[in-house]
Design an enzyme around this catalytic site. Structure first.
Site, short mmCIF file in Angstrom:
data_model
loop_
_atom_site.label_atom_id
_atom_site.label_comp_id
_atom_site.label_asym_id
_atom_site.label_seq_id
_atom_site.Cartn_x
_atom_site.Cartn_y
_atom_site.Cartn_z
N HIS A 62 0.83 -1.22 0.00
CA HIS A 62 0.00 0.00 0.00
C HIS A 62 0.86 1.26 0.00
CE1 HIS A 62 -4.07 1.67 1.57
NE2 HIS A 62 -3.41 2.63 0.95
N HIS A 64 1.27 5.28 -2.16
CA HIS A 64 0.74 6.25 -3.12
C HIS A 64 1.95 6.96 -3.73
CE1 HIS A 64 -3.42 5.78 -1.65
NE2 HIS A 64 -2.84 5.60 -0.47
N HIS A 181 -10.56 0.05 1.35
CA HIS A 181 -10.38 1.03 2.43
C HIS A 181 -11.76 1.11 3.10
CE1 HIS A 181 -9.02 5.35 3.65
NE2 HIS A 181 -10.12 5.07 4.31
N ASP A 307 1.03 2.66 3.76
CA ASP A 307 0.10 3.71 3.31
C ASP A 307 0.86 5.02 3.09
OD1 ASP A 307 -2.19 4.95 2.48
OD2 ASP A 307 -3.12 5.08 4.45
N PHE A 325 -5.34 14.32 3.90
CA PHE A 325 -5.05 13.16 4.75
C PHE A 325 -3.74 12.51 4.30
CE2 PHE A 325 -9.77 13.26 4.90
CZ PHE A 325 -9.98 13.23 6.26
#
Ligand SMILES: [Zn+2]
Length: 443
Positions: A62, A64, A181, A307, A325
């Protein structure tokens, strides 16, 4: 090209190895584990790992990476550099880029950029629905042919259970894991932190734990209905973990991951309105943190995932309500996992299982997450005793949004091998260097 990682202590749960062994690598693949008394192959380059843990390469399910579309926050290359500096040899990129990875052209672009960076392996995750809008299924088959390893609308949870059911049925046909999620949007809408005592004190809108729990229970029920492989992202609540535990007890194909900030910090960390404590799911209260530690101990939690969510300083400088976030996490995860080991809560073997063995299995990354003969030579070398302070100024990520700047940690990844190549060496670490130079000058 042969490489011998010598004198280390090998932990590989996939083959129940927990012993002093030498690891022999050739042409990007593992040849095998040798006994220390075996003769050292003559033509092999030597990497001395005395006093270090030699583990299968860590796999982060996970991250980004922001490319394409938001390269000012992170590129695939800078994200991959941060990954290997944190011991991650493979990273799985969430599809919420711009454009969204909901078609094979974007999938191929991400894979090509990852290959060009020549650092960590980059595996794209495809969108579940077109533009992640939750209305129409994405072309999972075409994306799978292009190289996606799972599907998810992470960050924009599918609101309709009917759509989630169809997505699971469709994904099952392509043997793709569905990652969710869990956050029921009508319960969490407008929330910026965990709903509880601290949101009340700080006057901030909260997201109740029930928002995660409701969707986790829904997803487990749908896993039963569809037979799909379901993976719950960054689980942060006791209720969601109870749902996963029950699902596993009844033999469902449900797994889950946890992010380091969710076992390290509580919602009290938001007391200074520091936007680096704002993430989704939010930091929770102590009872939820305790539940995560129990889940890591008893095996309910399968994986540690970062994350990693880079954001520009200008965005995080906004007021708490307005700031985006997420925090970066690739370079601090191993250190934060070692904190649990040093506190005696879990063993090192369990860390390796959650960072390598299980994640590779969950996304069916064949010949990874283990050091069996012919596996990809992805290796994470750890020093459990090295003391260090995380300084965000030296981060390889383009972004600086972390609550862990200045934290003293004991234990880190000190060398990272991907496909048989040494792609990262801890800057304060000289032992491996010296040995290598010694060998080179002796030739
Ligand atoms: Zn998420």
């Amino acid at each position: 090209m042969r490489l011998l990682v010598a004198n280390g202590y090998v932990i590989d749960p996939a083959q129940q190895v927990n012993a002093g062994k030498n690891l022999l690598i050739e042409d990007g693949r593992v040849i095998g584990l040798l006994d220390r008394s075996d003769p050292i192959p003559e033509d092999a380059e030597l990497l001395d790992a005395t006093g270090l843990i030699v583990a299968p390469g860590f796999v982060d399910l996970h991250v980004h990476l922001r490319e394409p579309g938001q390269e000012y926050k992170e590129t695939i290359a800078t994200g991959a550099a941060a990954a290997v500096a944190g011991g991650w040899t493979s990273i799985c990129a969430m599809p919420n880029t711009d454009p969204i990875n909901d078609n094979p052209a974007v999938t191929r672009f991400i894979i090509e950029q990852g290959q060009a960076a020549r650092l960590a392996n980059v595996f794209p995750i495809g969108a579940l629905t077109k533009r992640s809008e939750g209305r129409e299924l994405a072309e999972m088959g075409e994306m799978k042919n292009a190289g996606i390893v799972a599907v998810s609308d992470d960050g924009r949870p599918v609101p309709s259970s009917g759509m989630m059911r169809r997505a699971m049925e469709y994904a099952r046909g392509f043997d793709l894991t569905v990652v969710d999620h869990c956050q029921e949007p009508s319960l969490s809408a407008g929330g910026v932190m965990h709903e509880g005592r601290w949101s009340l004190i700080l006057g901030l809108r909260g997201m109740p734990a029930a928002a995660e729990e409701v969707d986790a229970i829904r997803d487990c029920a749908l896993a039963k209905l569809t037979g799909a492989r379901v993976h719950l992202a960054h689980v942060s609540t006791r209720g969601a973990l109870d749902a996963v535990r029950r699902a596993k007890d009844t033999g469902l194909n449900v797994s889950c991951e946890v992010a380091p900030h969710h076992w390290t910090l509580t919602d009290e960390a938001a007391a200074e309105y520091d936007t680096n404590t704002k993430m989704s799911p939010p930091l929770r209260s102590q009872d939820h943190v305790d539940a995560i530690l129990e889940g890591m101990k008893d095996g309910t939690i399968d994986a540690i995932a970062t994350d990693h969510a880079p954001h520009h300083a200008d965005e995080k400088a906004l007021e708490f309500d307005e700031a985006p976030f997420g925090i970066t996490g690739l370079e601090t995860a191993a250190g934060l996992a070692f904190e649990l080991v040093h506190r005696g809560l879990i063993g090192l073997e369990r860390v390796v299982e959650m960072c390598a063995t299980n994640p590779a299995r969950i996304f069916s990354l064949h010949d990874r997450g283990c050091l069996l003969p012919n596996a990809h030579a992805d290796v994470t070398i750890l020093d459990p005793q090295i003391e260090w302070v995380f300084d965000v100024k030296h981060s390889k990520s383009k972004s600086r949004n972390t609550p862990f700047h200045g934290r003293t940690m004991t234990g880190a990844a000190v060398a990272t091998i991907v496909g048989g190549r040494l792609v990262y060496l801890h800057p304060d670490y000289t032992r491996i260097n010296e040995t290598r130079q010694h060998r080179a000058s002796a030739k």
